[in-house]
Design a protein around this motif. Sequence first.
Motif, short mmCIF file in Angstrom:
data_model
loop_
_atom_site.label_atom_id
_atom_site.label_comp_id
_atom_site.label_asym_id
_atom_site.label_seq_id
_atom_site.Cartn_x
_atom_site.Cartn_y
_atom_site.Cartn_z
N VAL A 251 -2.56 3.69 -9.57
CA VAL A 251 -3.95 3.89 -10.00
C VAL A 251 -4.80 4.06 -8.73
O VAL A 251 -4.63 3.30 -7.78
CB VAL A 251 -4.49 2.67 -10.78
N VAL A 252 -5.65 5.07 -8.73
CA VAL A 252 -6.57 5.25 -7.62
C VAL A 252 -7.99 5.32 -8.18
O VAL A 252 -8.23 6.04 -9.15
CB VAL A 252 -6.27 6.55 -6.83
N VAL A 253 -8.89 4.55 -7.62
CA VAL A 253 -10.30 4.61 -8.02
C VAL A 253 -11.11 5.00 -6.80
O VAL A 253 -11.06 4.32 -5.77
CB VAL A 253 -10.80 3.26 -8.57
N LEU A 254 -11.82 6.13 -6.91
CA LEU A 254 -12.65 6.60 -5.79
C LEU A 254 -14.12 6.56 -6.18
O LEU A 254 -14.46 6.79 -7.35
CB LEU A 254 -12.31 8.06 -5.43
N ASP A 255 -14.96 6.30 -5.19
CA ASP A 255 -16.39 6.47 -5.37
C ASP A 255 -16.68 7.96 -5.21
O ASP A 255 -16.34 8.55 -4.19
CB ASP A 255 -17.13 5.65 -4.31
N VAL A 256 -17.30 8.56 -6.22
CA VAL A 256 -17.47 10.01 -6.23
C VAL A 256 -18.22 10.53 -5.01
O VAL A 256 -17.78 11.46 -4.34
CB VAL A 256 -18.20 10.46 -7.52
N SER A 257 -19.35 9.92 -4.69
CA SER A 257 -20.19 10.52 -3.65
C SER A 257 -19.73 10.16 -2.23
O SER A 257 -19.95 10.94 -1.31
CB SER A 257 -21.65 10.12 -3.85
N THR A 258 -19.10 9.02 -2.04
CA THR A 258 -18.73 8.64 -0.67
C THR A 258 -17.25 8.87 -0.36
O THR A 258 -16.86 8.85 0.80
CB THR A 258 -19.02 7.14 -0.42
N GLY A 259 -16.43 9.05 -1.39
CA GLY A 259 -15.00 9.22 -1.16
C GLY A 259 -14.30 7.92 -0.81
O GLY A 259 -13.14 7.91 -0.41
N GLU A 260 -15.00 6.81 -0.93
CA GLU A 260 -14.39 5.51 -0.61
C GLU A 260 -13.37 5.12 -1.67
O GLU A 260 -13.63 5.28 -2.87
CB GLU A 260 -15.47 4.42 -0.52
N VAL A 261 -12.24 4.62 -1.22
CA VAL A 261 -11.22 4.13 -2.14
C VAL A 261 -11.66 2.73 -2.59
O VAL A 261 -11.66 1.79 -1.80
CB VAL A 261 -9.84 4.05 -1.45
N LEU A 262 -12.05 2.60 -3.84
CA LEU A 262 -12.52 1.30 -4.33
C LEU A 262 -11.36 0.45 -4.82
O LEU A 262 -11.41 -0.78 -4.78
CB LEU A 262 -13.54 1.48 -5.44
N ALA A 263 -10.34 1.10 -5.31
CA ALA A 263 -9.14 0.38 -5.73
C ALA A 263 -7.96 1.32 -5.63
O ALA A 263 -8.09 2.52 -5.84
CB ALA A 263 -9.28 -0.14 -7.16
N MET A 264 -6.81 0.76 -5.26
CA MET A 264 -5.59 1.54 -5.21
C MET A 264 -4.44 0.58 -5.51
O MET A 264 -4.15 -0.31 -4.72
CB MET A 264 -5.41 2.18 -3.83
N ALA A 265 -3.87 0.73 -6.69
CA ALA A 265 -2.82 -0.21 -7.10
C ALA A 265 -1.53 0.54 -7.35
O ALA A 265 -1.55 1.69 -7.79
CB ALA A 265 -3.26 -0.95 -8.36
N ASN A 266 -0.43 -0.10 -7.04
CA ASN A 266 0.89 0.51 -7.23
C ASN A 266 1.84 -0.49 -7.84
O ASN A 266 1.82 -1.67 -7.51
CB ASN A 266 1.49 0.97 -5.90
N MET A 267 2.69 0.01 -8.71
CA MET A 267 3.81 -0.78 -9.22
C MET A 267 5.08 -0.03 -8.85
O MET A 267 5.10 1.18 -8.96
CB MET A 267 3.70 -0.92 -10.74
N PRO A 268 6.17 -0.66 -8.49
CA PRO A 268 6.28 -2.10 -8.24
C PRO A 268 5.55 -2.53 -6.98
O PRO A 268 5.26 -1.72 -6.11
CB PRO A 268 7.78 -2.30 -8.08
N SER A 269 5.27 -3.83 -6.91
CA SER A 269 4.59 -4.38 -5.76
C SER A 269 5.45 -5.51 -5.19
O SER A 269 6.58 -5.70 -5.62
CB SER A 269 3.21 -4.88 -6.19
N PHE A 270 4.92 -6.25 -4.25
CA PHE A 270 5.68 -7.36 -3.67
C PHE A 270 4.72 -8.44 -3.19
O PHE A 270 3.52 -8.18 -3.04
CB PHE A 270 6.54 -6.87 -2.49
N ASN A 271 5.24 -9.61 -2.98
CA ASN A 271 4.41 -10.71 -2.49
C ASN A 271 4.46 -10.73 -0.96
O ASN A 271 5.49 -11.05 -0.38
CB ASN A 271 4.91 -12.05 -3.06
N PRO A 272 3.35 -10.41 -0.31
CA PRO A 272 3.37 -10.32 1.16
C PRO A 272 3.49 -11.68 1.85
O PRO A 272 3.76 -11.75 3.04
CB PRO A 272 2.02 -9.67 1.49
N ASN A 273 3.28 -12.76 1.10
CA ASN A 273 3.39 -14.10 1.71
C ASN A 273 4.81 -14.65 1.62
O ASN A 273 5.14 -15.64 2.24
CB ASN A 273 2.43 -15.07 1.01
N GLY A 274 5.64 -14.01 0.80
CA GLY A 274 6.99 -14.52 0.62
C GLY A 274 7.97 -13.83 1.55
O GLY A 274 7.58 -13.12 2.48
N SER A 275 9.23 -14.06 1.33
CA SER A 275 10.25 -13.38 2.14
C SER A 275 10.32 -11.94 1.66
O SER A 275 10.30 -11.68 0.47
CB SER A 275 11.61 -14.05 1.94
N LYS A 276 10.34 -11.03 2.62
CA LYS A 276 10.27 -9.62 2.24
C LYS A 276 11.67 -9.02 2.29
O LYS A 276 11.99 -8.22 3.14
CB LYS A 276 9.30 -8.89 3.17
#
Lengths: 572, 89
Positions: A251-276
């Motif tokens: 999922v990508v959410v952009l602000d129309v006028s500024t082009g800023e990425v407001l959200a960008m989510a991907n599945m599958p994901s991972f826990n960055p605090n755990g063992s990678k």
Amino acid sequence: MTQSGTQISRTQLRMLAVMALLLCGFAVVVVRAFAIQVKGKDFYQTQGEIRHVKEVDMPVSRGAIYDRNGEPLALSTAMQSVGIVPGKLIDQFSKVEQLAEVLQLSAEELKQIITSRSDRQFLFIKRRITPMMAEAVKALNMPGVEFRTEYKRFYPTGEIISNVVGFTNIEDQGQEGLERTYDNWLTGISGKKTVVKDLLGHAVADIDVDEIKAPKPGKDLYLSIDRRLQYAAYLALKKEVYKHRAKSGSVVVLDVSTGEVLAMANMPSFNPNGSKEDNLGWRNRAVTDIYEPGSVMKPFAIVAALESGQFTRTSTIDTSPGVYEVDGFVIHDFRDYGELSLVDILVKSSNIGVAKLVLDLGREHLWDVYHRFGFGQSTGSGFIGESAGYLPPHNRWRTVDHAALSRGYNLSVTTLQLASAYAVFANNGRYRAPTFIKNSLNEERAIIDPAMAASITEMLTHVVTDNEGHRAGLSNYSVAGKTGTARIAEDGGYSDNYMASFVGFSPVSRPRLVVAVNINSPQGEAYYGGQVAAPLFAEVMKTGLRLLNVPADEVPLTADKNTPMKTEDSHG
Amino acid sequence: MNAQPIITMVLAILLATVLVAFVFSQNETRKVFAALQQAEQEKTQINGEWARLQIELSTLVSNSRIEHLAKSELGMKLPEDEQIMVIKR
């Protein structure tokens, strides 16, 4: 004479006495010197070493990463790491056993390390230990055991944004994602200073702090991401991916006028605090993964048709009988739609309609339109590992390719590219490369006529309103967008797996957000973009508009609203 | 003629004063440096605590936790589309 004689001998006697005393003193000094130089050598040498001048590191922390509202996404905390000076421990194995116990290390291995690397000045034996463990080690009070301050990276948001933010390795260097993209910005330069140390190893005076060696802490990074929206997008995506047992999704959410990425989510994901261990979730698929997009490309083909001047919004194309042959290759429609206007080609997503449109135009023109919208080129977001996608050069197109490109095959794109390209319709025909950094906007450039953008936006609004019960529709907000359902190419042919997508923006009267979603290989009964991707789009868009307090633009006049019938007439 | 011993005397006293002053200042430097060391250590500690508190805070205000609390303890929920009424000015 006798008097003077006795006087002389008296003087001489006095001289002798003084000489004897001095000699005695000398003897003491010589004996003492011998004791110190020869007998006490070892003792004094080690004492001297302890006192000697030392260069100490001044560690600095890595810059933190925050979202656009200052909520932390990655933070560094100071931790103690334990190291040893093997030479000083070689004859203290009983204490080494205690040390090993406190640190939960194997005593045998530790002893072996000490004996085999006794020439080393310093060796880490356990890094980034808990404060409690550090206290226990300090309590052992062992010479030859030293502490170093190191920083541990912590990601409060966990899996929600892990493949965008990325992570660092044990040396605190960015390894993936934005941590790697902006590594230079985030990394601090640790300083060094020369100090005189006392018996207990405390610095008692600094000799000089060299300007060049002054520590420079890493700089903080403020992303364009909105943590609340990111959370909502990730959760909605996760739900949808599980519901349809899909392989992956973005999922990508952009602000129309500024082009800023407001959200960008991907599945599958991972826990960055755990063992990678499993790297399946590491990729920021919305930026790195490319696919044939399918029908979401049709609006761009319509742009080409309208720009040519050969067609207008109301021009009609005969799509009967729902099957059309191009150079021996058969193009199908969902059913026979008969005569279709350009608007209806988009609404019904007629493959035959767009194919007939573009085959009347020059190849170069269609290529040029796609190229202008940024397909086949990196978006310029700067994200490390970003894929440019692929748009074949027009001089290599066969007629079949020409037709295929009109319905989004034979080229590959990223989800971010689709979002940026649709933002052009929402932004009066101007393209702005997306950015991940707050207040760091890329240059805008006009790529289509504003009137053209308005016209396509109006057509895309019909896609949602004219398909009764379209699942991308929102109450109180007008939506413009397009579904896509593309077969996924595998092993040289097309498989039975589909890429379901939806890209759109809202509110149409004054667009604020562009949302692009894709679901890779849904395994259930439903696989059309309208069934799988559109509901996810609606959910993310609805939350986004609510969180950003965007005023509603399509308020029904009557208070009683009948929920529209949910039908399945919309499809790729 | 008698000035020389006096000058010697004065110089000796001066020398002694300077030496004492040097020792004194050296001692002061050490003391101040020790204080600086301690202040720096404290700073590191406070920074560490700040980071820990930030992490704690971000865990406490994490969206999933707030959502859970709002739903389970406060009985809150998102309004259905039918429950939303837009007032236009």
